[in-house]
Design a protein around this motif. Structure first.
Motif, PDB file in Angstrom:
ATOM      1  N   SER A  16      -4.922  -6.869  12.022  1.00  0.00           N
ATOM      2  CA  SER A  16      -5.041  -5.908  10.922  1.00  0.00           C
ATOM      3  C   SER A  16      -3.704  -5.788  10.206  1.00  0.00           C
ATOM      4  CB  SER A  16      -5.475  -4.532  11.455  1.00  0.00           C
ATOM      5  OG  SER A  16      -6.746  -4.609  12.064  1.00  0.00           O
ATOM      6  N   LEU A  17      -3.775  -5.420   8.892  1.00  0.00           N
ATOM      7  CA  LEU A  17      -2.555  -5.295   8.088  1.00  0.00           C
ATOM      8  C   LEU A  17      -2.681  -4.094   7.173  1.00  0.00           C
ATOM      9  CD1 LEU A  17      -3.428  -8.631   8.037  1.00  0.00           C
ATOM     10  CD2 LEU A  17      -1.089  -8.723   7.153  1.00  0.00           C
ATOM     11  N   ILE A  18      -1.536  -3.600   6.704  1.00  0.00           N
ATOM     12  CA  ILE A  18      -1.501  -2.531   5.716  1.00  0.00           C
ATOM     13  C   ILE A  18      -0.531  -2.922   4.612  1.00  0.00           C
ATOM     14  CG2 ILE A  18       0.267  -1.240   7.011  1.00  0.00           C
ATOM     15  CD1 ILE A  18      -1.040   1.350   5.900  1.00  0.00           C
ATOM     16  N   ALA A  19      -0.898  -2.643   3.372  1.00  0.00           N
ATOM     17  CA  ALA A  19      -0.063  -2.989   2.214  1.00  0.00           C
ATOM     18  C   ALA A  19      -0.083  -1.835   1.227  1.00  0.00           C
ATOM     19  CB  ALA A  19      -0.566  -4.272   1.562  1.00  0.00           C
ATOM     20  N   LYS A  20       0.874  -1.869   0.293  1.00  0.00           N
ATOM     21  CA  LYS A  20       0.958  -0.802  -0.718  1.00  0.00           C
ATOM     22  C   LYS A  20       1.221  -1.409  -2.085  1.00  0.00           C
ATOM     23  CE  LYS A  20       3.450   3.325  -2.188  1.00  0.00           C
ATOM     24  NZ  LYS A  20       4.666   4.160  -2.044  1.00  0.00           N
ATOM     25  N   PHE A  21       0.546  -0.836  -3.080  1.00  0.00           N
ATOM     26  CA  PHE A  21       0.768  -1.217  -4.470  1.00  0.00           C
ATOM     27  C   PHE A  21       1.784  -0.249  -5.067  1.00  0.00           C
ATOM     28  CE2 PHE A  21      -0.108  -0.962  -8.996  1.00  0.00           C
ATOM     29  CZ  PHE A  21      -0.216  -2.292  -9.352  1.00  0.00           C
ATOM     30  N   SER A  22       2.841  -0.785  -5.674  1.00  0.00           N
ATOM     31  CA  SER A  22       3.862   0.065  -6.271  1.00  0.00           C
ATOM     32  C   SER A  22       4.576  -0.704  -7.379  1.00  0.00           C
ATOM     33  CB  SER A  22       4.891   0.507  -5.212  1.00  0.00           C
ATOM     34  OG  SER A  22       5.904   1.310  -5.797  1.00  0.00           O
ATOM     35  N   GLY A  23       4.615  -0.116  -8.561  1.00  0.00           N
ATOM     36  CA  GLY A  23       5.330  -0.718  -9.671  1.00  0.00           C
ATOM     37  C   GLY A  23       4.814  -2.078 -10.070  1.00  0.00           C
ATOM     38  N   GLY A  24       3.525  -2.288  -9.887  1.00  0.00           N
ATOM     39  CA  GLY A  24       2.921  -3.553 -10.285  1.00  0.00           C
ATOM     40  C   GLY A  24       2.988  -4.637  -9.237  1.00  0.00           C
ATOM     41  N   LYS A  25       3.593  -4.349  -8.094  1.00  0.00           N
ATOM     42  CA  LYS A  25       3.705  -5.349  -7.027  1.00  0.00           C
ATOM     43  C   LYS A  25       3.129  -4.797  -5.737  1.00  0.00           C
ATOM     44  CE  LYS A  25       7.839  -7.487  -9.051  1.00  0.00           C
ATOM     45  NZ  LYS A  25       9.258  -7.850  -8.840  1.00  0.00           N
ATOM     46  N   VAL A  26       2.832  -5.723  -4.813  1.00  0.00           N
ATOM     47  CA  VAL A  26       2.267  -5.339  -3.525  1.00  0.00           C
ATOM     48  C   VAL A  26       3.258  -5.653  -2.416  1.00  0.00           C
ATOM     49  CG1 VAL A  26       0.474  -5.842  -1.828  1.00  0.00           C
ATOM     50  CG2 VAL A  26      -0.147  -5.569  -4.226  1.00  0.00           C
ATOM     51  N   GLN A  27       3.463  -4.689  -1.559  1.00  0.00           N
ATOM     52  CA  GLN A  27       4.310  -4.877  -0.381  1.00  0.00           C
ATOM     53  C   GLN A  27       3.434  -4.828   0.861  1.00  0.00           C
ATOM     54  OE1 GLN A  27       7.012  -1.645   0.412  1.00  0.00           O
ATOM     55  NE2 GLN A  27       7.822  -2.575   2.285  1.00  0.00           N
ATOM     56  N   VAL A  28       3.498  -5.897   1.674  1.00  0.00           N
ATOM     57  CA  VAL A  28       2.808  -5.898   2.961  1.00  0.00           C
ATOM     58  C   VAL A  28       3.792  -5.393   4.002  1.00  0.00           C
ATOM     59  CG1 VAL A  28       1.583  -7.262   4.684  1.00  0.00           C
ATOM     60  CG2 VAL A  28       1.368  -7.847   2.261  1.00  0.00           C
ATOM     61  N   PHE A  29       3.453  -4.305   4.676  1.00  0.00           N
ATOM     62  CA  PHE A  29       4.372  -3.689   5.625  1.00  0.00           C
ATOM     63  C   PHE A  29       4.439  -4.478   6.930  1.00  0.00           C
ATOM     64  CE2 PHE A  29       3.146  -0.160   2.878  1.00  0.00           C
ATOM     65  CZ  PHE A  29       4.375   0.383   2.582  1.00  0.00           C
ATOM     66  N   LYS A  30       5.631  -4.454   7.514  1.00  0.00           N
ATOM     67  CA  LYS A  30       5.834  -5.132   8.795  1.00  0.00           C
ATOM     68  C   LYS A  30       5.942  -4.101   9.910  1.00  0.00           C
ATOM     69  CE  LYS A  30       8.090  -9.219   6.870  1.00  0.00           C
ATOM     70  NZ  LYS A  30       9.287 -10.081   6.889  1.00  0.00           N
ATOM     71  N   ASN A  31       5.571  -4.528  11.092  1.00  0.00           N
ATOM     72  CA  ASN A  31       5.686  -3.666  12.256  1.00  0.00           C
ATOM     73  C   ASN A  31       7.169  -3.403  12.532  1.00  0.00           C
ATOM     74  OD1 ASN A  31       5.677  -2.487  14.828  1.00  0.00           O
ATOM     75  ND2 ASN A  31       3.967  -3.749  15.542  1.00  0.00           N
ATOM     76  N   PRO A  32       7.611  -2.147  12.499  1.00  0.00           N
ATOM     77  CA  PRO A  32       9.040  -1.865  12.715  1.00  0.00           C
ATOM     78  C   PRO A  32       9.535  -2.297  14.090  1.00  0.00           C
ATOM     79  CG  PRO A  32       7.734   0.154  12.743  1.00  0.00           C
ATOM     80  CD  PRO A  32       6.828  -0.925  12.273  1.00  0.00           C
ATOM     81  N   ARG A  33       8.598  -2.534  15.022  1.00  0.00           N
ATOM     82  CA  ARG A  33       9.011  -2.918  16.380  1.00  0.00           C
ATOM     83  C   ARG A  33       9.132  -4.427  16.569  1.00  0.00           C
ATOM     84  NH1 ARG A  33       5.420   1.184  16.599  1.00  0.00           N
ATOM     85  NH2 ARG A  33       6.129   3.136  17.531  1.00  0.00           N
ATOM     86  N   GLY A  34       8.557  -5.192  15.669  1.00  0.00           N
ATOM     87  CA  GLY A  34       8.640  -6.637  15.857  1.00  0.00           C
ATOM     88  C   GLY A  34       8.818  -7.385  14.559  1.00  0.00           C
TER      89      GLY A  34
END
Length: 829
Positions: A16-34
Motif C-alpha cells: 500500500s502507498l499514500i501520496a499527496k497532490f500539492s502545487g500541481g505535483k504529486v509526492q509519494v510519501f516514504k516510510n520514515p523508518r525505512g
C-alpha cells in the motif's frame, strides 16, 4: 488550509502507498523508518503490540500464525482472522484499517490526514466497495472517496507529461496487482477521461502465482523427501499440521517470482518436519521457463477478458493506442511479452507500475473539494449577508478559462480582486457586482492557483468559500466512474412460481445515479403482526440471469410492527434507489397504502461462503441439469450444451470436496464464483427453451384472441389488439421471454374484457361451477348463489351473473381455481 482532499491511497493486497497532490505535483510519501515508498499490507500481533509492514513480515518468520496478510480479497465477506496471541479475531476491514493508520504516519508534515481518495479494483462489487469505506472510517478518515484503479492509473499516465497528446484517444489498462486483476478500456474525449468498459477477477493476482509455485513445484518436491499424508491439504487448513509452513513457503515463492523477472533461475529453501516429526530441509530450483509454463494458462485468461471488451465495443486492436501495464506483477517479462503477442497491441511501460495507482489517486484528490467547500454548490459565508456561488473547471486543455461567480446579499461599496499567486495575472480592484466573469490566463502544463479576495467598504477582507481558485492546464480530469455490474430488484413471478429480475441500474452507467420503480405488494401484511416481513432483494450481475446466478448485495425489509395500518396485497410501493460515486447505495420506499416512508432501510449483506453449503448448492445444480437433460432428449444441440455444463459441475464438486471447512485460502470464494458462472450457463440454456415456449404460446393466444375480438370485440379492443400485433416483431426478436410474456398478458387482458361481458361465456362458466359444487368450501352459500345464477340467466342479467360466477369461483379449492378459462369459449368463435 487546503479545501481539496489532496491525499490519495492505494490500499493494495500486498503493498500500500499514500501520496499527496500539492502545487500541481504529486509526492509519494516514504516510510520514515525505512525510507521506502511502499508499505507491505501485513499486520502482526506480538502480545499487546501491533506490527504493520516490514516489521510484521519479519515477525512472520518466527510466528506466522499471528501475522496476517492478503486480507484485501476477503473484504466484504463474513470471514475473520483468528489471532492466537490476543485470543480474538479481526475482520479484513479491521486489519486494513491498521495498514491505513500506518500509512497516515508516513505524512510527517504535521498535517492530519482526515480525508482521502482510496482506490479499489474496477471489478469490486458494491459490498467490497462499502467494506473499503468501512476500513477507512475505522482508520479515522472522516471523508472517503473511492476511485477505480484503472482511472487512477490512467490519470497518472495522462498527467505525467504535458507533452503527451492524448486528445480523443483510447487505450487499455492492464492492471495485474498482488491480489486482483482489472482490464479496462479508457477513453479521453474533450479533456475528460472515463472507463468505457471493463472485465476483472477479484481472485487473481500475484499472490495466486505464488500459490501455484507452492502447489505445483515446491509441495510435490517436499513430499518426496519425507512421510506426508495429504501434505497440501495440511498446509492450507487452519487446523492443519503444516499451516505455519504455508505462509513461509508463500513468502519464499513470492521472492522467487520477483527474482525470476531478472534471473533465469532461482532457489527456494525450506525447512519443516514431516508427519513422523523428522526434519525435512532442502532447496528446490525453479527456472524461468518452468514458471512461465506454470502461469501461461492464467495469463491467457486475462487476454481473453481483454478480447471480450474489444468484441463488445466493436473495436480492432489497431483502434487502440497501447496497453498500459500497471501493478507489480506486470514486471514479469512473460506477462508483457505474451499480452503483446496475443493482442497485437503495443505494451506501454512508461509509468512505474507499483506507484501509478497512488499517484493517480492523488491527482484525483487534488480536484475533489472537501464536503464543506464544494466549488459548485452555494455556501453561506461567515458574513451572513453575503453568498458566493462560483463555477469553473478544475482541469482544462485550453490556455484561458472563464471564472464565473454569482454574488447574493448586501455588498454596496464592496470590491473584489483576482490575482495568480505567482504574480502573472492581476484583475485589479473592481467594484463587486452580482455576476462576475473573469477570463483567467493559464500557464501551459502547470497547476494555476488564483486568489479571489472580497473587501468591504472599510477595506477589510470578507471571508467566503471561494478564496482560492485552482485550475490545472494540460491536465486531464475524470468524466465519471462507471458501475461495474448491473443492479437489479428481485421480484416474485407468480405465473412461473419463480422470480424475475427488474434492472435498476445499467452496467457501465456513470455514477452518481438515481432511479425510481413502483412495485406491488404480493401478500397482505397485518399491522403489528409477526408475519413474514416484506422483503425486496437487490442483486448485482446480469439482469438476464436467474437471481441465484448473481451476487446478493442486500435486502429491503419491513415487518408488521413498523406499519401504522395493514398493508394490503396489491398496494403500490414507490421505491427510490440512489448510488453515489463511491458506490453508497440508498434505498427509500413510500407505501401508498399506509402513507409511510422508510428511508435508508437497505441492509447490505456480507458474503458468506461455507464449503459444506457450497457443495450442497452444486449438488442441487447437478440435479437441475439432470432434470433438464431428461426433457431435452429430442434436441441434440441442447443435450451437448447440458453435457458440457454437467462436466463443469462435476469438476466443481471434486474441487469443493477437497476443501476443508477451515481452509485459509480464498478457494471457496473462487469456487462460488465458478458455481455462479455455471448456474448462468444453465439459466441461459433453459431460458432458450422458455423463450421458444413463450413464442409458441404467444402465437396460440394471439390466434384465439383475434377470433374472439373479431366476433365480440369493440373498436377499442380491436385497436389494442392491432397495437400488440404491430409491435410483435420487436418483442419476438428481443430474445427476452419476460417481454413476450408481457405481450401474452396484454392479450389475455383483452380476452378477459370481452369474455366477461359475453353471455355464452358467462353461462358456460356458470354451468362448470354448478357441476363442481360438491368441492366448494361453503355448500350452503354455494346452493344459494346457484339458485340466484339460474334466475339471472332467465332474466338475461349478464353483468350480475358475472358477479355470481366470481363469488362461486372463490368458493372453489385453490388448486381447482387455476383452470384455463378458454375452455369455456364454446359458441363465441
Amino acid at each position: 488550509m487546503s479545501k481539496t482532499i489532496d491525499f490519495g491511497i492505494d490500499l493494495g493486497t500486498t503493498n500500500s502507498l499514500i501520496a499527496k497532490f500539492s502545487g500541481g505535483k504529486v509526492q509519494v510519501f516514504k516510510n520514515p523508518r525505512g525510507h521506502k515508498e511502499g508499505l507491505p499490507s501485513i499486520v502482526g500481533f506480538r502480545k499487546d503490540k501491533i506490527l504493520v509492514g516490514d516489521k510484521a513480515r519479519d515477525f512472520s518468520a518466527k510466528d506466522p500464525k499471528n501475522v496476517k496478510s492478503r486480507f484485501k480479497r476477503k473484504m466484504g465477506t463474513s470471514e475473520t482472522f483468528k489471532i492466537e496471541s490476543i485470543k480474538a479475531s479481526k475482520t479484513p476491514e479491521e486489519l486494513s484499517s491498521f495498514v491505513l493508520k500506518e500509512l497516515k504516519g508516513f505524512v510527517q508534515s504535521g498535517e492530519n490526514v482526515e480525508s482521502a481518495v482510496i482506490t479499489i479494483p474496477a471489478s469490486f462489487d458494491t459490498i467490497q466497495s462499502n467494506a473499503t469505506k468501512e476500513a477507512g472510517k475505522l482508520a479515522g478518515l472522516k471523508e472517503i472517496i473511492l476511485l477505480q484503479e484503472p482511472i487512477a492509473a490512467s490519470l497518472a499516465y495522462a498527467n505525467k507529461d504535458s507533452s503527451i497528446d492524448l486528445k480523443n484517444s483510447q487505450w487499455i489498462v492492464y492492471d495485474l496487482g498482488g491480489g486482483t486483476f482489472d482490464v479496462a478500456l479508457v477513453k479521453i474525449v474533450e479533456g475528460e477521461l472515463t472507463v468505457v468498459d471493463h472485465e476483472g477477477d477479484n481472485y487473481f493476482g500475484g499472490t495466486d502465482l505464488d500459490s501455484l509455485i507452492v502447489e505445483k513445484i515446491v509441495a510435490p518436491h517436499i513430499e518426496t523427501l519425507g512421510r506426508f499424508d495429504n501434505f497440501l491439504a495440511e498446509l492450507q487448513s487452519a487446523s492443519g499440521k503444516h499451516e505455519k509452513s504455508w505462509y513461509r513457503l508463500l513468502d519464499a515463492c513470492e521472492n522467487a517470482k520477483i527474482e525470476l523477472s531478472t534471473d533465469m533461475s532461482t532457489e527456494i529453501e525450506f525447512e519443516l518436519e514431516d508427519d513422523d516429526g523428522e526434519e525435512v530441509e532442502g532447496v528446490v530450483t525453479v527456472t524461468r521457463s518452468q514458471f512461465e509454463s506454470l502461469i501461461k494458462e492464467k495469463i491467457e485468461s486475462t487476454a481473453t477478458m481483454l478480447k471480450q471488451i474489444l468484441t463488445r465495443q466493436s473495436l480492432q486492436p489497431s483502434d487502440l493506442e497501447f496497453v498500459l501495464m500497471v501493478g507489480g506483477s506486470t514486471y514479469i517479462p512473460y506477462v508483457r511479452s505474451l499480452i503483446e503477442e496475443l493482442m497485437n497491441i503495443p505494451v506501454n511501460t512508461d509509468i512505474d507500475p507499483t506507484n501509478a495507482i497512488a499517484i493517480g489517486s492523488a491527482f484525483y484528490a487534488g480536484g475533489c473539494q472537501k464536503l464543506d467547500t464544494n466549488a459548485s454548490s452555494e455556501k453561506t459565508d461567515s458574513n451572513s449577508s453575503l453568498k458566493v456561488k462560483a463555477t469553473y473547471v478544475t482541469s482544462t486543455q485550453d490556455e484561458e478559462e472563464i471564472f464565473a461567480a454569482k454574488v447574493v446579499g448586501d455588498f454596496a461599496d464592496y470590491t473584489y480582486r483576482i490575482h495568480s499567486v505567482d504574480g502573472s495575472f492581476d484583475s485589479g480592484t473592481k467594484p463587486l457586482i452580482a455576476r462576475i466573469n473573469e477570463e483567467l490566463p493559464l500557464r501551459k502544463g502547470e497547476f494555476n492557483i488564483f486568489s479571489f479576495t472580497i473587501l468591504d467598504s472599510t477595506g477589510n477582507t470578507v471571508p467566503h468559500s471561494h478564496e482560492q481558485i485552482q485550475i490545472a492546464q494540460g491536465r486531464y480530469s475524470v468524466a465519471g466512474q462507471v458501475l461495474p455490474e448491473e443492479l437489479s430488484l428481485v421480484k416474485d413471478d407468480l405465473a412461473s412460481n419463480d422470480t424475475v429480475l427488474h434492472k435498476i441500474f445499467e452496467r457501465n452507467c456513470i455514477l452518481p445515479t438515481r432511479a425510481t420503480r413502483t412495485v406491488e405488494v404480493a401478500k397482505t401484511i397485518v399491522k403489528g403482526s409477526n408475519d413474514l416481513p416484506l422483503k425486496i432483494m437487490m442483486v448485482e450481475g446480469d439482469s438476464n440471469n436467474h437471481f441465484l446466478s448473481n451476487k446478493p448485495i442486500g435486502t429491503l425489509e419491513v415487518d408488521g410492527h413498523q406499519l401504522t395500518k395493514d398493508l394490503l396485497k396489491g398496494t403500490e410501493i414507490d421505491i427510490t434507489f440512489e448510488i453515489s460515486t463511491s458506490r453508497d447505495l440508498t434505498v427509500s420506499a413510500y407505501f401508498n397504502g399506509t402513507g409511510q416512508e422508510f428511508s435508508q432501510i437497505f441492509n447490505p449483506t456480507k458474503r458468506d461462503v461455507s464449503p459444506k453449503q457450497l457443495g450442497s448448492d452444486i449438488i442441487k445444480l447437478e440435479e437441475a441439469i439432470l432434470s433438464e437433460q431428461e426433457s431435452a432428449s429430442d434436441n441434440i444441440e441442447t443435450e451437448k450444451e447440458l453435457a458440457a455444463v454437467q462436466r463443469e459441475v462435476q469438476e466443481l464438486l471434486l474441487e469443493t470436496g477437497n476443501l476443508s471447512e477451515d481452509s485459509i485460502t480464498d478457494d471457496k470464494f473462487k469456487l462460488e464464483d465458478k458455481k455462479r458462472s455455471v448456474a448462468q450457463k444453465l439459466h441461459q440454456i433453459t431460458s432458450r427453451k422458455r423463450l421458444e415456449s413463450c413464442k409458441q404460446e404467444y402465437k396460440e393466444v394471439k390466434e384465439l384472441v383475434t377470433g374472439i375480438a373479431h366476433e365480440a370485440g369493440n373498436d377499442q379492443e380491436k385497436h389494442r389488439l392491432k397495437d400488440i400485433v404491430r409491435r410483435e416483431e420487436v418483442f419476438l426478436n428481443s430474445n427476452s421471454y419476460s417481454t413476450i410474456e408481457s405481450a401474452i398478458s396484454e392479450l389475455n387482458s383483452i380476452q378477459n374484457t370481452i369474455l366477461f361481458r359475453t353471455p355464452a361465456f358467462l353461462v358456460n362458466v356458470f354451468e362448470h361451477l354448478v357441476d363442481s359444487r360438491v368441492s366448494m368450501n361453503d355448500q350452503l352459500q354455494a346452493n344459494s348463489l346457484i339458485e340466484t345464477g339460474k334466475s339471472l340467466i332467465q332474466s338475461e342479467q349478464w353483468s350480475d351473473l358475472g358477479l355470481v360466477n366470481a363469488r362461486l369461483w372463490d368458493l372453489m379449492p385453490q388448486d381447482e381455481q387455476n383452470i384455463d378459462q378458454t375452455k369455456f369459449v364454446t359458441g363465441i368463435i
